[in-house]
Each structure stands twice: as C-alpha cells, then as structure tokens.
Write a protein that holds these residues in place. Sequence first.
Motif, PDB file in Angstrom:
ATOM      1  N   GLY A 109       0.424  -0.973  -0.129  1.00  0.00           N
ATOM      2  CA  GLY A 109      -0.054   0.105  -0.027  1.00  0.00           C
ATOM      3  C   GLY A 109       1.017   1.451  -0.069  1.00  0.00           C
ATOM      4  O   GLY A 109       0.272   2.574  -0.395  1.00  0.00           O
ATOM      5  N   GLY A 110       1.966   1.179   0.463  1.00  0.00           N
ATOM      6  CA  GLY A 110       3.093   2.328   0.884  1.00  0.00           C
ATOM      7  C   GLY A 110       2.217   2.955   1.449  1.00  0.00           C
ATOM      8  O   GLY A 110       2.829   4.711   1.366  1.00  0.00           O
ATOM      9  N   PHE A 111       2.433   3.064   2.692  1.00  0.00           N
ATOM     10  CA  PHE A 111       1.894   3.774   3.166  1.00  0.00           C
ATOM     11  C   PHE A 111       2.801   4.423   4.409  1.00  0.00           C
ATOM     12  O   PHE A 111       3.867   3.750   4.773  1.00  0.00           O
ATOM     13  N   ASP A 112       2.773   5.283   4.792  1.00  0.00           N
ATOM     14  CA  ASP A 112       4.443   5.746   5.744  1.00  0.00           C
ATOM     15  C   ASP A 112       3.868   5.519   7.079  1.00  0.00           C
ATOM     16  O   ASP A 112       4.890   5.144   7.718  1.00  0.00           O
ATOM     17  N   LEU A 113       2.406   5.232   7.417  1.00  0.00           N
ATOM     18  CA  LEU A 113       2.060   4.913   8.850  1.00  0.00           C
ATOM     19  C   LEU A 113       1.214   4.561   8.941  1.00  0.00           C
ATOM     20  O   LEU A 113      -0.211   4.628   8.198  1.00  0.00           O
ATOM     21  N   GLU A 134       5.597  -7.170  12.627  1.00  0.00           N
ATOM     22  CA  GLU A 134       6.737  -7.884  13.177  1.00  0.00           C
ATOM     23  C   GLU A 134       5.954  -8.503  11.131  1.00  0.00           C
ATOM     24  O   GLU A 134       7.822  -9.143  10.440  1.00  0.00           O
ATOM     25  N   LEU A 135       5.020  -9.055  10.461  1.00  0.00           N
ATOM     26  CA  LEU A 135       4.933  -9.458   9.287  1.00  0.00           C
ATOM     27  C   LEU A 135       5.248  -8.621   7.906  1.00  0.00           C
ATOM     28  O   LEU A 135       5.780  -9.034   7.372  1.00  0.00           O
ATOM     29  N   LEU A 136       4.838  -7.660   8.051  1.00  0.00           N
ATOM     30  CA  LEU A 136       5.676  -6.437   7.445  1.00  0.00           C
ATOM     31  C   LEU A 136       7.112  -6.073   7.889  1.00  0.00           C
ATOM     32  O   LEU A 136       7.715  -5.318   7.233  1.00  0.00           O
ATOM     33  N   ASP A 137       8.000  -6.087   8.898  1.00  0.00           N
ATOM     34  CA  ASP A 137       9.275  -6.430   8.361  1.00  0.00           C
ATOM     35  C   ASP A 137       9.056  -4.246   9.158  1.00  0.00           C
ATOM     36  O   ASP A 137      10.534  -4.497   8.464  1.00  0.00           O
ATOM     37  N   LEU A 138       8.282  -4.365  10.038  1.00  0.00           N
ATOM     38  CA  LEU A 138       8.386  -2.853  10.147  1.00  0.00           C
ATOM     39  C   LEU A 138       8.690  -2.365  11.681  1.00  0.00           C
ATOM     40  O   LEU A 138       8.512  -3.366  12.471  1.00  0.00           O
ATOM     41  N   PRO A 139       9.706  -1.565  11.925  1.00  0.00           N
ATOM     42  CA  PRO A 139       9.055  -0.571  14.009  1.00  0.00           C
ATOM     43  C   PRO A 139       8.059  -0.802  13.919  1.00  0.00           C
ATOM     44  O   PRO A 139       6.674  -0.397  13.487  1.00  0.00           O
ATOM     45  N   CYS A 140       7.908  -1.320  15.482  1.00  0.00           N
ATOM     46  CA  CYS A 140       6.580  -0.409  16.455  1.00  0.00           C
ATOM     47  C   CYS A 140       6.721  -0.013  17.411  1.00  0.00           C
ATOM     48  O   CYS A 140       7.485  -0.224  18.354  1.00  0.00           O
ATOM     49  N   VAL A 141       6.135   0.848  17.489  1.00  0.00           N
ATOM     50  CA  VAL A 141       5.567   1.716  18.894  1.00  0.00           C
ATOM     51  C   VAL A 141       4.061   1.318  19.934  1.00  0.00           C
ATOM     52  O   VAL A 141       3.285   1.741  18.720  1.00  0.00           O
ATOM     53  N   THR A 142       4.504   0.846  20.702  1.00  0.00           N
ATOM     54  CA  THR A 142       3.112   0.218  20.931  1.00  0.00           C
ATOM     55  C   THR A 142       2.391   1.522  21.960  1.00  0.00           C
ATOM     56  O   THR A 142       2.703   2.558  22.994  1.00  0.00           O
ATOM     57  N   GLY A 152      10.888  12.559   8.396  1.00  0.00           N
ATOM     58  CA  GLY A 152      10.895  11.222   8.217  1.00  0.00           C
ATOM     59  C   GLY A 152      10.886  10.083   9.082  1.00  0.00           C
ATOM     60  O   GLY A 152      11.906   8.880   8.941  1.00  0.00           O
ATOM     61  N   LYS A 153      10.555  10.221  10.471  1.00  0.00           N
ATOM     62  CA  LYS A 153      10.932  10.251  11.150  1.00  0.00           C
ATOM     63  C   LYS A 153      10.229  10.654  12.467  1.00  0.00           C
ATOM     64  O   LYS A 153       9.572  11.307  12.919  1.00  0.00           O
ATOM     65  N   GLY A 154       9.640   9.882  13.767  1.00  0.00           N
ATOM     66  CA  GLY A 154       8.512   9.293  14.100  1.00  0.00           C
ATOM     67  C   GLY A 154       9.375   9.325  16.362  1.00  0.00           C
ATOM     68  O   GLY A 154      10.110   9.154  16.179  1.00  0.00           O
ATOM     69  N   THR A 155       8.810  10.523  16.753  1.00  0.00           N
ATOM     70  CA  THR A 155       8.974   9.986  18.406  1.00  0.00           C
ATOM     71  C   THR A 155       7.913  10.053  19.395  1.00  0.00           C
ATOM     72  O   THR A 155       6.862  10.971  19.369  1.00  0.00           O
ATOM     73  N   GLU A 159       3.205   6.052  28.419  1.00  0.00           N
ATOM     74  CA  GLU A 159       3.357   5.536  29.923  1.00  0.00           C
ATOM     75  C   GLU A 159       3.918   4.679  30.478  1.00  0.00           C
ATOM     76  O   GLU A 159       3.436   3.630  29.705  1.00  0.00           O
ATOM     77  N   ILE A 160       4.711   4.623  31.199  1.00  0.00           N
ATOM     78  CA  ILE A 160       5.260   3.632  31.559  1.00  0.00           C
ATOM     79  C   ILE A 160       4.739   4.024  32.883  1.00  0.00           C
ATOM     80  O   ILE A 160       4.786   4.655  33.810  1.00  0.00           O
ATOM     81  N   GLU A 161       5.027   2.406  33.935  1.00  0.00           N
ATOM     82  CA  GLU A 161       5.158   2.538  35.767  1.00  0.00           C
ATOM     83  C   GLU A 161       6.347   4.068  35.780  1.00  0.00           C
ATOM     84  O   GLU A 161       7.271   3.621  35.810  1.00  0.00           O
ATOM     85  N   GLY A 162       6.241   4.483  36.367  1.00  0.00           N
ATOM     86  CA  GLY A 162       6.611   5.744  37.639  1.00  0.00           C
ATOM     87  C   GLY A 162       7.393   6.494  36.017  1.00  0.00           C
ATOM     88  O   GLY A 162       8.177   7.420  37.060  1.00  0.00           O
ATOM     89  N   GLY A 163       6.721   6.955  35.391  1.00  0.00           N
ATOM     90  CA  GLY A 163       7.157   7.338  34.426  1.00  0.00           C
ATOM     91  C   GLY A 163       6.927   7.075  33.330  1.00  0.00           C
ATOM     92  O   GLY A 163       5.990   6.840  32.805  1.00  0.00           O
ATOM     93  N   VAL A 164       7.881   8.711  32.274  1.00  0.00           N
ATOM     94  CA  VAL A 164       7.543   8.779  31.173  1.00  0.00           C
ATOM     95  C   VAL A 164       8.660   8.254  29.536  1.00  0.00           C
ATOM     96  O   VAL A 164       9.830   8.546  30.410  1.00  0.00           O
ATOM     97  N   GLU A 165       8.375   6.878  29.009  1.00  0.00           N
ATOM     98  CA  GLU A 165       9.530   6.210  27.786  1.00  0.00           C
ATOM     99  C   GLU A 165       8.874   7.029  26.344  1.00  0.00           C
ATOM    100  O   GLU A 165       8.264   6.961  25.959  1.00  0.00           O
ATOM    101  N   VAL A 166      10.639   7.597  26.306  1.00  0.00           N
ATOM    102  CA  VAL A 166      10.360   8.590  25.034  1.00  0.00           C
ATOM    103  C   VAL A 166      10.703   7.614  23.469  1.00  0.00           C
ATOM    104  O   VAL A 166      12.589   6.712  24.186  1.00  0.00           O
ATOM    105  N   VAL A 167      10.377   7.101  22.656  1.00  0.00           N
ATOM    106  CA  VAL A 167      10.751   6.076  21.863  1.00  0.00           C
ATOM    107  C   VAL A 167      11.018   6.896  20.098  1.00  0.00           C
ATOM    108  O   VAL A 167       9.924   7.943  19.507  1.00  0.00           O
ATOM    109  N   GLU A 168      12.341   7.425  19.592  1.00  0.00           N
ATOM    110  CA  GLU A 168      11.913   7.492  18.658  1.00  0.00           C
ATOM    111  C   GLU A 168      12.164   6.831  17.650  1.00  0.00           C
ATOM    112  O   GLU A 168      12.984   4.860  17.422  1.00  0.00           O
ATOM    113  N   PHE A 169      11.921   6.934  16.165  1.00  0.00           N
ATOM    114  CA  PHE A 169      12.162   5.754  15.364  1.00  0.00           C
ATOM    115  C   PHE A 169      11.605   6.100  13.771  1.00  0.00           C
ATOM    116  O   PHE A 169      11.507   7.189  13.465  1.00  0.00           O
ATOM    117  N   PRO A 170      12.156   5.242  12.742  1.00  0.00           N
ATOM    118  CA  PRO A 170      12.208   6.161  10.981  1.00  0.00           C
ATOM    119  C   PRO A 170      10.699   5.377  10.667  1.00  0.00           C
ATOM    120  O   PRO A 170       9.706   4.174  11.099  1.00  0.00           O
TER     121      PRO A 170
END
Length: 250
Positions: A109-113, A134-142, A152-155, A159-170
């Motif tokens: 489908g040529g999707f960016d996201l 996993e099936l598309l071999d793409l990075p995943c953030v839940t 061309g990238k995302g941040t 929300e995790i136990e006791g704080g916030v986790e910041v994740v960068e991905f292409p």
Amino acid sequence: MKIAVCIKRVPDSETRVKIAADGKALDEAGVKFIVNPYDEFAVEEGLRLKEKAGAGEVVVIALGPPAAQETIRTALAMGADRGVLLETQGLHPDGLTTAKALAAELKNGGFDLILFGKMAIDDYNHQVGPMVAELLDLPCVTTVAHLEIAGGKGTAEREIEGGVEVVEFPLPAVLTTDKGLNEPRYPALKGIMAAKKKPLESKPAQLGQPRVTVKAMGLPADRPPGRIVGEGAAAVRELVQLLQNEAKVL
C-alpha cells in the motif's frame, strides 16, 4: 503522508450482551456495535497528521462481517478518505490469522504510517498491531500517548510505571494508540453526508486456517449479595472480624 488506520467493529460496552445458542459466540440481536474506542484515537491521530502535513490520505481498513461497513462509514464521517473492508463471516479470535490478513492488504500500500488502537475492548489481546509490524518487518511502538512526526521519523511517548518512555523510530512504522493521545472528534452532519459518497471497497479476507478457536463462552458468576453488619461504632468490631476471618483481606 499516506496513513492506514486499522479499526474493529465491537459491541458497545454499555450494551447488555447475550451468548448465542451454540455457546461459542455472542447473540447479536439488539446489540449496538461501535468503532473500538482505542481505534478512535488512531483515526483521530491519522487525521491530525494529515491536516498538519497539508496533504495526504487516510485509509481505514477493517476485517469483519458485511455489517462492519457501517463502522468504516463512521471513520469516513470523521474525515478519513476511503475505506477497505476485508469481509469475513463469524468471530475470528485468532490474532495471528487476523494480522496476516491485514498485513497482506497493507504490504503493497505504500503507507508511511500504520495505526492501530492498543487493543480491542472485546478481547483485550493487545496482539494484532505488533503482529502486523513483525509480518511487515517494520518498527513498532505500542501504547503511544504522544506523537510527533517530522523529517521522515517519529518520536513517541509511552506512559510506563512511574514515568514516561520516549522512543524514536524511522518511517514507515506501525503504532498502537493509547487513551490520552488525543480527543477524537465527533462526526458532523456534513461529514456524515460526505461519508456516504466516499469510496468503500469490500473484498474477501485472505484468511488461513486459524489455530485458535473458541470452545465455549460463559457469563461471569453473579456476585454474592452484600451484608449489612450494623451501624456506627458498634459494627466496627464485627466488620473487622469478618474481614479477617471470612474475607481474609486483613
């Protein structure tokens, strides 16, 4: 940006459901169905990203029975551009089978996201989004609670136990959305009317042989009735004794 949002048709949480005669599915008679609430955050985020970019397309994809077209039309009324229904019959509890059918549709489908709700409120499995990634071999953030896309990238913030986790991905990437990411818009009358004319393609889902099946469904047992042990200070001693010796919570 070209964004896909995968949604699910689920019973309204305020609807009183009954189990069908075969004991393996819900009796849908009189049941109100809605867009899975966590998927509404995904639809809204897709629309906001398109609006911020000033151009693009938001495609809504659902797997389900023909009646799921109504669910897709709700997302189209919110502002999505077109919909795709992967048509099936009956309940599909196998998350991997569902993920494979969605991945086959998304692959070229040529999707960016690709956006999902973090879970569906009818099964609470948290499975399909990460499986599709996993099936598309793409990075995943839940369970994304805040999202920024630029260059061309995302941040994303989680929300995790006791704080916030910041994740960068292409990009391209697969994300699952959590409550608090945004406030989904209500479809206006103009959007509802426009949704009737937006393209909605229906095609048979490419489902393999499921490895998970529902053997039986049952309602939870009725709660035992409450007990009144007395009033005021005179009831405290007996209440404490019951909590210690009968309920065993003290």
